[in-house]
Design a protein around this motif. Structure first.
Motif, PDB file in Angstrom:
ATOM      1  N   MET A  54       0.826  -1.197   0.000  1.00 57.40           N
ATOM      2  CA  MET A  54       0.000   0.000   0.000  1.00 57.40           C
ATOM      3  C   MET A  54       0.865   1.253   0.000  1.00 57.40           C
ATOM      4  N   GLU A  55       2.074   1.143   0.602  1.00 51.94           N
ATOM      5  CA  GLU A  55       2.959   2.287   0.654  1.00 51.94           C
ATOM      6  C   GLU A  55       3.418   2.714  -0.734  1.00 51.94           C
ATOM      7  N   ARG A  56       3.425   1.781  -1.667  1.00 52.50           N
ATOM      8  CA  ARG A  56       3.898   2.116  -3.001  1.00 52.50           C
ATOM      9  C   ARG A  56       3.012   3.168  -3.669  1.00 52.50           C
ATOM     10  N   LYS A  57       1.790   3.313  -3.179  1.00 52.44           N
ATOM     11  CA  LYS A  57       0.895   4.319  -3.724  1.00 52.44           C
ATOM     12  C   LYS A  57       1.231   5.709  -3.169  1.00 52.44           C
ATOM     13  N   SER A  58       2.141   5.744  -2.242  1.00 49.16           N
ATOM     14  CA  SER A  58       2.485   6.990  -1.575  1.00 49.16           C
ATOM     15  C   SER A  58       3.990   7.188  -1.593  1.00 49.16           C
ATOM     16  N   ARG A  59       4.413   8.434  -1.359  1.00 47.70           N
ATOM     17  CA  ARG A  59       5.844   8.702  -1.241  1.00 47.70           C
ATOM     18  C   ARG A  59       6.379   8.253   0.116  1.00 47.70           C
ATOM     19  N   ILE A  60       5.494   7.964   1.052  1.00 48.41           N
ATOM     20  CA  ILE A  60       5.910   7.598   2.398  1.00 48.41           C
ATOM     21  C   ILE A  60       6.445   6.171   2.402  1.00 48.41           C
ATOM     22  N   LYS A  61       7.645   5.973   2.913  1.00 45.06           N
ATOM     23  CA  LYS A  61       8.248   4.664   2.991  1.00 45.06           C
ATOM     24  C   LYS A  61       8.666   4.388   4.430  1.00 45.06           C
ATOM     25  N   LEU A  62       7.950   3.503   5.072  1.00 47.95           N
ATOM     26  CA  LEU A  62       8.286   3.140   6.440  1.00 47.95           C
ATOM     27  C   LEU A  62       9.399   2.093   6.404  1.00 47.95           C
ATOM     28  N   PRO A  63      10.504   2.305   7.118  1.00 44.53           N
ATOM     29  CA  PRO A  63      11.610   1.347   7.063  1.00 44.53           C
ATOM     30  C   PRO A  63      11.246   0.018   7.719  1.00 44.53           C
ATOM     31  N   GLN A  64      11.902  -1.028   7.270  1.00 48.86           N
ATOM     32  CA  GLN A  64      11.773  -2.337   7.892  1.00 48.86           C
ATOM     33  C   GLN A  64      13.137  -2.683   8.476  1.00 48.86           C
ATOM     34  N   LEU A  65      13.215  -2.795   9.788  1.00 54.91           N
ATOM     35  CA  LEU A  65      14.480  -2.975  10.504  1.00 54.91           C
ATOM     36  C   LEU A  65      14.418  -4.258  11.321  1.00 54.91           C
ATOM     37  N   ILE A  66      15.401  -5.141  11.128  1.00 49.64           N
ATOM     38  CA  ILE A  66      15.337  -6.483  11.722  1.00 49.64           C
ATOM     39  C   ILE A  66      16.723  -6.898  12.209  1.00 49.64           C
ATOM     40  N   THR A  67      16.759  -7.478  13.398  1.00 52.68           N
ATOM     41  CA  THR A  67      18.017  -8.046  13.900  1.00 52.68           C
ATOM     42  C   THR A  67      17.905  -9.563  14.094  1.00 52.68           C
ATOM     43  N   TYR A  68      16.865 -10.174  13.554  1.00 53.71           N
ATOM     44  CA  TYR A  68      16.676 -11.616  13.709  1.00 53.71           C
ATOM     45  C   TYR A  68      17.888 -12.372  13.155  1.00 53.71           C
ATOM     46  N   PRO A  69      18.121 -13.594  13.619  1.00 48.00           N
ATOM     47  CA  PRO A  69      19.252 -14.383  13.117  1.00 48.00           C
ATOM     48  C   PRO A  69      19.213 -14.503  11.587  1.00 48.00           C
ATOM     49  N   GLU A  70      20.387 -14.424  10.969  1.00 45.27           N
ATOM     50  CA  GLU A  70      20.449 -14.517   9.512  1.00 45.27           C
ATOM     51  C   GLU A  70      19.857 -15.827   9.012  1.00 45.27           C
ATOM     52  N   ALA A  71      20.071 -16.905   9.767  1.00 46.27           N
ATOM     53  CA  ALA A  71      19.540 -18.210   9.354  1.00 46.27           C
ATOM     54  C   ALA A  71      18.013 -18.174   9.268  1.00 46.27           C
ATOM     55  N   TRP A  72      17.379 -17.481  10.224  1.00 46.17           N
ATOM     56  CA  TRP A  72      15.919 -17.374  10.198  1.00 46.17           C
ATOM     57  C   TRP A  72      15.461 -16.506   9.028  1.00 46.17           C
ATOM     58  N   GLN A  73      16.167 -15.422   8.776  1.00 44.37           N
ATOM     59  CA  GLN A  73      15.809 -14.559   7.657  1.00 44.37           C
ATOM     60  C   GLN A  73      15.934 -15.312   6.332  1.00 44.37           C
ATOM     61  N   GLU A  74      16.975 -16.116   6.197  1.00 46.36           N
ATOM     62  CA  GLU A  74      17.134 -16.923   4.988  1.00 46.36           C
ATOM     63  C   GLU A  74      16.012 -17.953   4.874  1.00 46.36           C
ATOM     64  N   HIS A  75      15.617 -18.518   5.999  1.00 47.70           N
ATOM     65  CA  HIS A  75      14.508 -19.480   6.017  1.00 47.70           C
ATOM     66  C   HIS A  75      13.212 -18.813   5.560  1.00 47.70           C
ATOM     67  N   CYS A  76      12.987 -17.582   6.008  1.00 48.93           N
ATOM     68  CA  CYS A  76      11.782 -16.850   5.612  1.00 48.93           C
ATOM     69  C   CYS A  76      11.767 -16.621   4.100  1.00 48.93           C
ATOM     70  N   VAL A  77      12.921 -16.282   3.534  1.00 50.30           N
ATOM     71  CA  VAL A  77      13.009 -16.061   2.097  1.00 50.30           C
ATOM     72  C   VAL A  77      12.722 -17.357   1.348  1.00 50.30           C
ATOM     73  N   GLU A  78      13.317 -18.455   1.802  1.00 56.04           N
ATOM     74  CA  GLU A  78      13.137 -19.746   1.141  1.00 56.04           C
ATOM     75  C   GLU A  78      11.685 -20.217   1.191  1.00 56.04           C
ATOM     76  N   CYS A  79      11.019 -19.932   2.302  1.00 51.40           N
ATOM     77  CA  CYS A  79       9.639 -20.401   2.490  1.00 51.40           C
ATOM     78  C   CYS A  79       8.600 -19.386   2.018  1.00 51.40           C
ATOM     79  N   GLY A  80       9.056 -18.231   1.575  1.00 50.57           N
ATOM     80  CA  GLY A  80       8.116 -17.211   1.127  1.00 50.57           C
ATOM     81  C   GLY A  80       7.400 -16.510   2.269  1.00 50.57           C
ATOM     82  N   TYR A  81       8.006 -16.507   3.455  1.00 48.52           N
ATOM     83  CA  TYR A  81       7.410 -15.824   4.597  1.00 48.52           C
ATOM     84  C   TYR A  81       7.768 -14.340   4.555  1.00 48.52           C
TER      85      TYR A  81
END
Length: 222
Positions: A54-81
């Motif tokens: 929905m933000e793409r319809k606006s100039r406003i871009k809320l940042p996404q900031l994460i410190t979760y383990p890299e392994a979990w982030q990679e798992h999310c990408v692989e699983c489409g989460y």
């Protein structure tokens, strides 16, 4: 072990720090350091993917900031989460913190959502609380604080983390270019936000502002 007095002092120092001139990345590093006092080694802030679309319809871009383990982030990408998983669905007027354990056993939680919580535990994301935050659309951004251990989060810790998260969110909004896309706030709305940024809990605002159901008003009006 950190005492409540020491933790209270640390929260106060954080609120003082972010009142000064600082970047979003610096503030996120500061709130991540604060979370460590409450044994929360990981923090995630932002809006879920469907809200970011929905933000793409606006100039406003809320940042996404994460410190979760890299392994979990990679798992999310692989699983489409979504990168903010495990995520918590909140109602349109939800501002109270949501404990992951409570969400996991909620009958309204889907099997897929429950499975993601279980998978996250395998990567060390065991105990968490998600703080819903006010935003411009129906689906609010959130900030989650997560523990790897099993010590749990006391009501004191949750309340202080909520105060810090709301203050952080207000400062992030101040850093965004809201001018062209967001209607100007009323004096009452600005007053609500200023009290939250000073550490007042939503419920405690009623005696100051003279109305009830403060949490609903902050979200529905912002």
């Amino acid at each position: 072990m950190t005492t409540q007095s020491e933790a209270e002092h640390a929260v106060g120092m954080f609120l003082d720090q972010i009142r000064g001139k600082t970047s979003v990345d610096q503030m996120f590093e500061q709130i991540s350091d604060l979370a460590q006092i409450f044994n929360c080694g990981w923090v995630a802030y932002g809006a879920p993917t469907h809200a970011r679309n929905m933000e793409r319809k606006s100039r406003i871009k809320l940042p996404q900031l994460i410190t979760y383990p890299e392994a979990w982030q990679e798992h999310c990408v692989e699983c489409g989460y979504d990168m903010l998983e495990p995520s918590v669905k909140q109602g349109p007027f939800q501002l109270s913190p949501l404990l992951w354990a409570d969400v996991h056993k909620d009958p309204n939680t889907t099997n897929r959502e429950r499975r993601i919580f279980d998978e996250a535990k395998e990567f060390g994301l065991r105990i968490g609380v998600t703080i819903p935050l006010p935003w411009l659309w129906d689906i609010s951004p959130t900030m989650s604080f997560v523990q790897a251990g099993t010590s749990g989060l006391s009501d004191f810790a949750i309340t202080r983390l909520q105060t810090a998260a709301l203050a952080f969110h207000v400062k992030v909004l101040e850093c965004l270019d809201l001018g062209a896309d967001v209607p100007s706030l009323t004096a009452r709305q600005k007053e609500c936000i200023s009290w939250v940024a000073k550490g007042k809990s939503p419920g405690s605002l009623e005696p100051y502002l003279g109305f009830r159901q403060t949490q609903s008003i902050i979200i529905s009006r912002l």
